[in-house]
Enzyme design. Sequence first.
Site, short mmCIF file in Angstrom:
data_model
loop_
_atom_site.label_atom_id
_atom_site.label_comp_id
_atom_site.label_asym_id
_atom_site.label_seq_id
_atom_site.Cartn_x
_atom_site.Cartn_y
_atom_site.Cartn_z
N SER A 161 0.85 -1.19 0.00
CA SER A 161 0.00 0.00 0.00
C SER A 161 0.88 1.24 0.00
CB SER A 161 -0.87 0.00 1.26
OG SER A 161 -1.49 1.26 1.45
N TYR A 187 -0.03 -0.04 10.58
CA TYR A 187 -0.40 -0.49 9.24
C TYR A 187 0.73 -0.20 8.25
CZ TYR A 187 -3.03 -1.02 4.88
OH TYR A 187 -3.45 -1.41 3.62
#
Length: 313
Positions: A161, A187
């Site tokens: 990501s 994350y």
Amino acid sequence: MGATERVTTRFTAESTAAEVLADVDLSGHRSVVTGASSGIGVETARALAGAGSEVTLAVRDVEVGRRVAADITATTGNTALRVARLDLADLASIAAFVAGWSGPLHALVNNAGIMATPELRTPQGWELQFGTNHLGHFALADGLRPALAAAGGARVVAVSSAAHLRSAVEFDDIHFERRPYHPWAAYGQSKTANVLFAVEATRRWAADGISANALMPGAIMTNLQRHIDSGEAERVRARSGVPARAWKTVEQGAATSVLLAASPLLDGVGGRYFEDCAEAPLHTPGSVSGVAPYALDPAAAERLWDVSLHTLG
């Protein structure tokens, strides 16, 4: 293709997964897609099946997986869909999945993930996002290595990501045991780990003919955002710097995944990070795209591999 030549293709941010594999024949090809019961995982599996691959949907909820498999068969005509339970936060579940696999494996798409969760831990005490997004997929890929080697020219795809730009892997305190927990830092760290995995897997497994690449699928609203309330979701959209018109459909979001998993255009390519069906340039400050140099750092990749092996025992 030269080692320093950036990989480009005729496909773009608007291309769909089906378009990427439209001229590809995957007869005799076998693939596994984790997290294939929702979001881009479904469309990744659908495009691979549409091109003729035997696809195993590795999912936590087998009943949902079976419904997805039936839908993929109905839309592609491919009946070679399998569903197997896999919980990446559970080492016993990963071991059972590996033990249940037989024969070669041509493509492993490490697509599943969790994002911006509250502070939670695996049964081993690992921070849940790192434990699921990185360590779970690491254990799965390592366990399936003999099957990947048996395929000859196998590929591993790590769905990362742009959030990897938020954090390098903080080796001194990976699991937030001493520093304050922040959902987005956790994350981001896990997504950097996905890229570093691809770098080191390509190096370590080259003799087995296995290559690995990482990717940013694009800005897409999916079930991945389930831990974010609607207000935070809007703030994420605003902070992303991605205009509303540039947010992708799930079919477009899966395009780079299937490019890396099965397109002949990527034969012999490994250890790289892709966006919008092309290798991403290095990140420049102020940009919302590109790959952070720390995510491609070979020393960090080797260190993470050793730490992961030690952590998993």
